[in-house]
Enzyme design. Structure first.
Site, PDB file in Angstrom:
ATOM      1  CB  SER A 132      -0.909   0.008   1.230  1.00 57.17           C
ATOM      2  OG  SER A 132      -1.768   1.123   1.216  1.00 57.17           O
ATOM      3  CE  LYS A 183      -3.743  -2.660  -1.818  1.00 58.16           C
ATOM      4  NZ  LYS A 183      -3.009  -1.432  -1.603  1.00 58.16           N
ATOM      5  CG  HIS A 186      -6.007  -0.745   2.477  1.00 61.76           C
ATOM      6  ND1 HIS A 186      -5.918  -0.322   1.164  1.00 61.76           N
ATOM      7  CD2 HIS A 186      -5.253   0.128   3.192  1.00 61.76           C
ATOM      8  CE1 HIS A 186      -5.170   0.757   1.082  1.00 61.76           C
ATOM      9  NE2 HIS A 186      -4.737   1.044   2.294  1.00 61.76           N
ATOM     10  CG  ASN A 187      -7.610  -1.906  -2.241  1.00 59.39           C
ATOM     11  OD1 ASN A 187      -6.795  -1.129  -1.765  1.00 59.39           O
ATOM     12  ND2 ASN A 187      -7.270  -2.832  -3.127  1.00 59.39           N
ATOM     13  CD  GLU A 190      -7.200   3.904  -1.046  1.00 59.50           C
ATOM     14  OE1 GLU A 190      -6.423   4.805  -1.418  1.00 59.50           O
ATOM     15  OE2 GLU A 190      -6.944   2.690  -1.199  1.00 59.50           O
TER      16      GLU A 190
END
Length: 196
Positions: A132, A183, A186-187, A190
């Site tokens: 990231s 991840k 996380h994405n 985000e």
């Protein structure tokens, strides 16, 4: 054990996939004093890594042969190739050259379920490592979320320290697939925040 001060051990690392992110991995490892053997299907990308100080390889087999000259145990290889078929093709090329003492890091954005399958099918220890920060983190380092065997993660700590923002910029999230799963979450967070 984790590097927390003093000089980290010098490692030899093979990097396959020398796009923008792969070149950053090479540059940060070289800056930290590690030895890098680099390969990309693009001869121009391989030449760029060589100019930075990496030892160029002209194939996956050549890269593995050069790593086998190391006296510090198993081979350590970082893949920074596009997720999907490119990862599988690279692993297929690597397979004849790998054994249980070796460690392969998939630094791309693979789907976590594919990472679980690859970990089971690969002779080497397989670490799924989410990166990231993007190209903007070339100077500061990345945030790394890693899944896979604990011993393999510990083997890679000096390299993770170099590629990440430092010892606090990476951690093991759990077993195989955990890094790429984190991840994905996380994405999702985000992108939701960006939409909001």
């Amino acid at each position: 054990t984790r590097s927390r001060g003093g000089d980290p051990p010098r490692m030899q690392l093979g990097v396959i996939g020398l796009g923008r992110m792969g070149q950053i991995v090479v540059d940060r490892c070289l800056e930290a004093g590690h030895d890098v053997v680099a390969f990309d299907l693009s001869a121009e990308a391989t030449a760029t890594a060589a100019t930075a100080g990496a030892e160029p390889a002209d194939s996956v087999a050549d890269l593995c042969e050069r790593l086998e000259r190391s006296a510090d145990g198993g081979k350590r290889i970082w893949l920074m190739v596009p997720a999907g078929d490119a990862v599988d093709a690279t692993l297929a090329d690597l397979e004849p050259h790998l054994d249980a003492d070796d460690v392969v890091v998939d630094g791309g954005n693979s789907h976590f379920e594919e990472s679980v399958c690859r970990a089971k099918e690969t002779d080497a220890a397989y670490l799924d490592c989410c990166t990231s920060g993007g190209p903007a983190s070339a100077e500061a380092g990345f945030s790394l979320m890693v899944g896979g065997p604990g011993w393999a993660y510990e083997e890679f700590v000096p390299v993770f320290d170099a590629v990440a923002t430092g010892p606090d910029g990476h951690d093991r999230m759990g077993e195989s697939g955990a890094g790429h799963y984190v991840k994905m979450v996380h994405n999702g967070v985000e992108y939701a925040l960006m939409q909001a």
